[in-house]
Scaffold this active site. Structure first.
Site, PDB file in Angstrom:
ATOM      1  N   LYS A   3       9.451   5.043   2.048  1.00  0.00           N
ATOM      2  CA  LYS A   3       9.542   4.466   0.701  1.00  0.00           C
ATOM      3  C   LYS A   3      10.953   4.757   0.198  1.00  0.00           C
ATOM      4  CE  LYS A   3       6.977   4.241  -3.636  1.00  0.00           C
ATOM      5  NZ  LYS A   3       8.086   4.435  -4.555  1.00  0.00           N
ATOM      6  N   LYS A  26       0.642   0.678   4.882  1.00  0.00           N
ATOM      7  CA  LYS A  26       0.175  -0.691   4.627  1.00  0.00           C
ATOM      8  C   LYS A  26      -0.745  -1.127   5.761  1.00  0.00           C
ATOM      9  CE  LYS A  26       4.659  -1.911   2.698  1.00  0.00           C
ATOM     10  NZ  LYS A  26       5.885  -2.687   2.833  1.00  0.00           N
ATOM     11  N   TYR A  63      39.037  -8.720  12.806  1.00  0.00           N
ATOM     12  CA  TYR A  63      38.139  -9.173  11.734  1.00  0.00           C
ATOM     13  C   TYR A  63      38.974  -9.656  10.536  1.00  0.00           C
ATOM     14  CZ  TYR A  63      34.467  -8.748   8.130  1.00  0.00           C
ATOM     15  OH  TYR A  63      33.592  -8.980   7.097  1.00  0.00           O
ATOM     16  N   SER A 108       3.178  -3.428  -7.734  1.00  0.00           N
ATOM     17  CA  SER A 108       3.623  -2.057  -7.517  1.00  0.00           C
ATOM     18  C   SER A 108       2.739  -1.414  -6.438  1.00  0.00           C
ATOM     19  CB  SER A 108       3.548  -1.316  -8.837  1.00  0.00           C
ATOM     20  OG  SER A 108       4.229  -0.114  -8.711  1.00  0.00           O
ATOM     21  N   GLU A 151       6.033   2.925   6.582  1.00  0.00           N
ATOM     22  CA  GLU A 151       7.434   2.653   6.273  1.00  0.00           C
ATOM     23  C   GLU A 151       7.949   3.688   5.293  1.00  0.00           C
ATOM     24  OE1 GLU A 151       7.568  -1.292   4.624  1.00  0.00           O
ATOM     25  OE2 GLU A 151       6.334  -2.071   6.250  1.00  0.00           O
ATOM     26  N   LYS A 181       3.557  10.286  -1.740  1.00  0.00           N
ATOM     27  CA  LYS A 181       4.842  10.665  -2.329  1.00  0.00           C
ATOM     28  C   LYS A 181       5.298  12.063  -1.942  1.00  0.00           C
ATOM     29  CE  LYS A 181       5.387   8.626  -6.455  1.00  0.00           C
ATOM     30  NZ  LYS A 181       6.346   7.807  -7.138  1.00  0.00           N
ATOM     31  N   CYS A 222      43.751  24.968 -22.515  1.00  0.00           N
ATOM     32  CA  CYS A 222      43.166  25.141 -21.185  1.00  0.00           C
ATOM     33  C   CYS A 222      42.745  26.593 -20.997  1.00  0.00           C
ATOM     34  CB  CYS A 222      44.186  24.740 -20.117  1.00  0.00           C
ATOM     35  SG  CYS A 222      43.603  25.104 -18.454  1.00  0.00           S
ATOM     36  N   CYS A 261      45.365  27.974 -18.143  1.00  0.00           N
ATOM     37  CA  CYS A 261      46.819  28.126 -18.284  1.00  0.00           C
ATOM     38  C   CYS A 261      47.289  28.065 -19.731  1.00  0.00           C
ATOM     39  CB  CYS A 261      47.546  27.074 -17.450  1.00  0.00           C
ATOM     40  SG  CYS A 261      47.288  25.392 -18.048  1.00  0.00           S
ATOM     41  N   CYS A 308      43.514  18.916 -18.958  1.00  0.00           N
ATOM     42  CA  CYS A 308      44.654  19.825 -18.963  1.00  0.00           C
ATOM     43  C   CYS A 308      45.788  19.081 -18.251  1.00  0.00           C
ATOM     44  CB  CYS A 308      44.318  21.119 -18.211  1.00  0.00           C
ATOM     45  SG  CYS A 308      45.799  22.092 -17.851  1.00  0.00           S
ATOM     46  N   TYR A 351      11.336  -5.835   3.523  1.00  0.00           N
ATOM     47  CA  TYR A 351      10.079  -5.316   4.060  1.00  0.00           C
ATOM     48  C   TYR A 351       8.873  -6.224   3.870  1.00  0.00           C
ATOM     49  CZ  TYR A 351       9.916  -3.289  -0.677  1.00  0.00           C
ATOM     50  OH  TYR A 351       9.956  -3.094  -2.028  1.00  0.00           O
ATOM     51  N   CYS A 410      48.831  24.527 -13.372  1.00  0.00           N
ATOM     52  CA  CYS A 410      47.614  25.175 -13.873  1.00  0.00           C
ATOM     53  C   CYS A 410      46.875  25.863 -12.723  1.00  0.00           C
ATOM     54  CB  CYS A 410      46.708  24.126 -14.525  1.00  0.00           C
ATOM     55  SG  CYS A 410      45.098  24.770 -14.994  1.00  0.00           S
ATOM     56  N   ASP A 469      14.110   4.997  -2.019  1.00  0.00           N
ATOM     57  CA  ASP A 469      14.287   5.203  -3.450  1.00  0.00           C
ATOM     58  C   ASP A 469      15.407   4.297  -3.947  1.00  0.00           C
ATOM     59  OD1 ASP A 469      13.750   6.215  -5.871  1.00  0.00           O
ATOM     60  OD2 ASP A 469      14.813   8.104  -5.584  1.00  0.00           O
TER      61      ASP A 469
HETATM   62  S1  IVH Z   1       5.758  -2.280  -0.578  1.00  0.00           S
HETATM   63  C1  IVH Z   1       2.926  -4.906  -2.717  1.00  0.00           C
HETATM   64  N1  IVH Z   1       7.456  -1.015   0.936  1.00  0.00           N
HETATM   65  O1  IVH Z   1       8.249   1.304  -4.086  1.00  0.00           O
HETATM   66  C2  IVH Z   1       3.822  -4.048  -1.921  1.00  0.00           C
HETATM   67  N2  IVH Z   1       7.645  -0.771  -1.426  1.00  0.00           N
HETATM   68  O2  IVH Z   1       6.251   2.185  -6.149  1.00  0.00           O
HETATM   69  C3  IVH Z   1       4.636  -3.214  -2.812  1.00  0.00           C
HETATM   70  N3  IVH Z   1       9.478   0.638  -2.128  1.00  0.00           N
HETATM   71  O3  IVH Z   1       8.412  -1.349  -6.375  1.00  0.00           O
HETATM   72  C4  IVH Z   1       5.853  -2.719  -2.252  1.00  0.00           C
HETATM   73  N4  IVH Z   1      10.245   1.100  -0.124  1.00  0.00           N
HETATM   74  O4  IVH Z   1      10.505  -0.823  -4.999  1.00  0.00           O
HETATM   75  C5  IVH Z   1       7.049  -1.261  -0.325  1.00  0.00           C
HETATM   76  N5  IVH Z   1       8.902   0.040   2.408  1.00  0.00           N
HETATM   77  C6  IVH Z   1       8.504  -0.220   1.155  1.00  0.00           C
HETATM   78  C7  IVH Z   1       9.176   0.316   0.022  1.00  0.00           C
HETATM   79  C8  IVH Z   1       8.684   0.013  -1.255  1.00  0.00           C
HETATM   80  C9  IVH Z   1      10.419   1.286  -1.422  1.00  0.00           C
HETATM   81  C10 IVH Z   1       9.389   0.654  -3.609  1.00  0.00           C
HETATM   82  C11 IVH Z   1       9.331  -0.719  -4.232  1.00  0.00           C
HETATM   83  C12 IVH Z   1       8.164  -0.710  -5.148  1.00  0.00           C
HETATM   84  C13 IVH Z   1       7.902   0.727  -5.322  1.00  0.00           C
HETATM   85  C14 IVH Z   1       6.446   0.928  -5.647  1.00  0.00           C
END
Ligand code: IVH
Length: 697
Positions: A125, A306, A45, A91, A123, A330, A425, A428, A441, A237, A447, A127
């Site tokens: 979520k 969804k 590579y 959101s 899916e 959540k 320190c 020591c 230190c 996503y 130490c 962070d």
């Molecule tokens: S769907 C209109 N899918 O969660 C659809 N969001 O609280 C909105 N997030 O701002 C988003 N994983 O940053 C979706 N698999 C996922 C996600 C996801 C993380 C976050 C995203 C969004 C926040 C909403």
């Protein structure tokens, strides 16, 4: 115009070869980052890269922004520009309560009619940080933060450094629309998060409280060199907008097909995504997922539900804030409130003295937390944390929990005086010096506190994993003069240990056995154990993959090190500087002089997925395998070998003299098997016993 050098390949050839190199490198990046199935060695590579850079240097006019050479090392931007999203980035409606999710489901059913067949896409979520990725004519054009949902900030210079991001979409399986806007999440895997934080801590800087904060703090930096050192990655996503025309997207009717299209174009999608057919099934999946929360390689804060049917989505529509067709369930946050009982100064293995809060013990996501890092005096005075204060404590990954902020205490509560760093320190007595915001230190090799911290680090589960070598034992060993520097640990006998306070014949023999067992190790573990600034498990693995042996790594200069995937100039200089210091060189020499046996690193690509999703922990001595060989085998079979038992662990394999990990396994209800059970488990997963025999040492 100067005439071309006679040996110079004609420009047309150079252009053709550059295109080949770019697409080859892109293909190998995809195999490596997304499919976890590299086809070529790192050297091969590197050779592609080398040729690409040479050719681009000779033909600067042929360098284009899609070249992988433009991922890293791009120029810093003067400021972040704004850009409007091609479609609003909304959101999510969310709650941790089952009732709230059931109401969402009821609303959906009411709106679509009781007879409608409802399929949900589930899916994780992630962070991380929501971004819009725009591709024009299949080429990466820009990445934009969510911002206010309509307009965000352009962060292309940093997102370009993400190895998993295709700079050019793959049109081989499905036509790529002329304009494509994709929504995804940029995040940092937990291991990388721990690594970056470990590095920050070793430099005396404040670590980040969560992978999300780290990702957010990174993508908005002006200089992409920083992002290049923090291995961000991403999941795509959704398609926000797919332009007009015969794009193979307009015809899609289900979200699952959208995810397939994204994957076809070469964008990484989450393999956890799946479909379920009822609210009960969603809830069952959520509960099962919550159980596995700690087993995932990245931090998740819930599950996104969804509607799969795109036409049904259109019928439901959106509010200004969120779509009516999606809902996030959540997880409880990994934050708690506690009280600072005392603040003490603690000397770390690199000599940095940090204030540490001793807390009223509090359970955060299954772990009892009694201490939290306050980083350095600037951070401490900015947050103004004092003894007696009520504080919010957060933990993520394996990093030491952190005091995030001070909360209003009960009325009339007493606050202590502001904490003052000691002048000498505490260990020591050497006068402390200021190095930027850090108090240090300078007595690195004399130490005792630094020696203790180095020893504890060497014994930690990410390093040599010496059962029973915790803070108390390390301190006893150093104070008794038995261990002055790391190699002395391997010269200890049970008789030496038995003389220490609190040890008896049995416990002393156990420690000796644990040290002996840990002395056979792998290159990455050994590198972590050395406590090289900047080198945590992920960096150590990258170094091991590139150099194979400790000797080869020691011989590398900073420039060579800076060429390793994920290692930048600062890290390279720190690593080269470490080995160049004669005192460190002596420690390494003594360790390798018969005290520690380091197996050369085998570059392994998972050969199968027999153990996909499994996290195994080995404890005690196995008869047929060294620890390193067993861990390598698990990796080769697509599983994970971890150092300590957690909720993530799916199986504990106990050999002779297994220690406290068994108790932890029992407490967490993790199944434990012996070596024969391990072999049976592998055979049950279709692993060929002949292959196993070859593996065994
Ligand atoms: S769907 C209109 N899918 O969660 C659809 N969001 O609280 C909105 N997030 O701002 C988003 N994983 O940053 C979706 N698999 C996922 C996600 C996801 C993380 C976050 C995203 C969004 C926040 C909403």
């Amino acid at each position: 115009m100067p005439s071309p050098h006679p040996d110079e390949p004609p420009r047309a050839d150079a252009r053709r070869r550059l295109a080949e190199l770019r697409s080859e490198i892109a293909r190998h990046d995809r195999l490596y980052h997304q499919l976890d199935a590299p086809e070529i060695s790192d050297e091969a590579y590197d050779a592609l890269w080398h040729e690409l850079r040479e050719l681009e240097a000779r033909h600067p006019e042929l360098v284009d922004p899609d070249s992988p050479s433009q991922r890293v090392g791009g120029a810093p931007v003067a400021g972040l520009e704004s850009a409007a999203h091609l479609a609003p980035m909304r959101s999510l409606d969310s709650s941790a309560k089952e009732a709230a999710f059931r109401q969402f489901d009821a609303r959906v059913r009411r709106a679509l009619g009781e007879d409608a067949e409802i399929v949900y896409s589930l899916e994780p979520k992630i962070d991380g940080l929501s971004v819009e990725l725009v591709y024009e004519a299949g080429r990466f054009a820009r990445a934009v933060t969510r911002g206010d949902g309509l307009v965000g900030e352009v962060i292309s210079h940093n997102v370009r450094t993400i190895g998993a991001l295709p700079l050019e979409l793959d049109g081989g399986r499905r036509p790529v629309p002329p304009l494509l806007s994709v929504r995804g999440e940029v995040y940092l895997a937990l291991e990388a998060f721990d690594d970056v934080n470990e590095r920050l801590i070793s430099e005396g800087k404040a670590p980040f409280a969560s992978p999300r904060n780290l990702a957010a703090g990174t993508v908005r930096q002006l200089d992409p060199a920083l992002a290049a050192e923090r291995p961000l990655t991403l999941f795509a996503y959704d398609v926000l907008e797919a332009g007009a025309g015969e794009d193979g997207h307009g015809a899609l009717t289900r979200h699952q097909q959208v995810l397939e299209a994204l994957a076809d174009w070469g964008l990484p999608t989450n393999p956890e995504n799946r479909l379920v057919g009822s609210a009960d099934a969603v809830w069952a999946a959520f509960e099962a997922f919550a159980e596995r929360r700690d087993a995932l390689a990245y931090e998740v804060d819930g599950l996104v539900v969804k509607l799969d049917d795109l036409a049904a989505r259109r019928r439901l529509g959106d509010t200004a804030h969120h779509p009516r067709w999606a809902f996030a369930i959540k997880f409880p946050p990994r934050k708690e409130v506690s009280q600072v009982l005392r603040i003490v100064a603690s000397v770390g293995r690199t000599g940095v003295v940090t204030p540490v809060a001793l807390l009223r013990p509090v359970n955060i996501g299954g772990v009892t937390v009694g201490r939290a890092n306050l980083h350095n005096r600037e951070d401490l005075s900015r947050k103004d944390i004092r003894e007696g204060d009520t504080v919010r404590v957060e933990r993520a990954g394996d990093v030491i929990p952190q005091v995030v902020e001070r909360l209003a205490g009960p009325p009339g509560a007493e606050r202590g005086a502001p904490f003052r760093m000691p002048e000498a320190c505490p260990s020591c007595g050497t006068p402390l010096i200021d190095r930027g915001p850090y108090t240090v230190c300078p007595n690195a090799f004399g130490c005792p506190a630094q020696a203790v911290a180095r020893l504890v680090h060497l014994g930690s589960r990410i390093a040599l994993d010496v059962e029973g070598l915790g803070d108390v034992t390390a301190r006893l060993l150093v104070e008794a003069g038995l261990v002055r520097e790391l190699p002395d640990l391997f010269d200890l006998t049970a008789a030496d240990v038995e003389r220490l306070e609190g040890f008896a014949a049995v416990s002393a023999a156990k420690l000796e056995a644990a040290v002996r067992q840990a002395a056979r190790t792998t290159v990455p573990r050994f590198l972590v154990a050395l406590g090289i600034p900047e080198v945590g498990p992920a960096v150590a693995r990258a170094l091991a993959e590139r150099f194979g042996t400790v000797e080869a790594l020691r011989a590398a200069d900073a420039a060579t090190l800076a060429g390793v995937r994920g290692i930048g100039g600062v890290m390279a200089a720190a690593i080269a500087g470490f080995f160049a210091d004669p005192r460190n060189a002596r420690v390494v020499d003594r360790l390798l002089d018969g005290r520690v046996e380091v197996e050369p690193f085998d570059v392994v690509a998972p050969a199968s997925d027999a153990l996909a999703g499994e996290t195994l922990v080995f404890t005690g001595a196995l008869a047929g395998f060294t620890r390193g060989a067993a861990e390598a085998l698990v990796a080769r079979l697509g599983g994970r070998a971890a150092g300590s038992v957690s909720q993530r662990t799916t199986l504990v394999v106990a050999g002779a003299d297994a220690g406290s990990k068994l108790e932890r396994a029992a407490a967490l209800g993790v199944p434990v098997v012996d070596e024969a059970g391990f072999l049976a488990f592998l055979e049950g997963r279709g692993v060929d016993p002949v292959e196993l025999q070859q593996e065994a040492s």
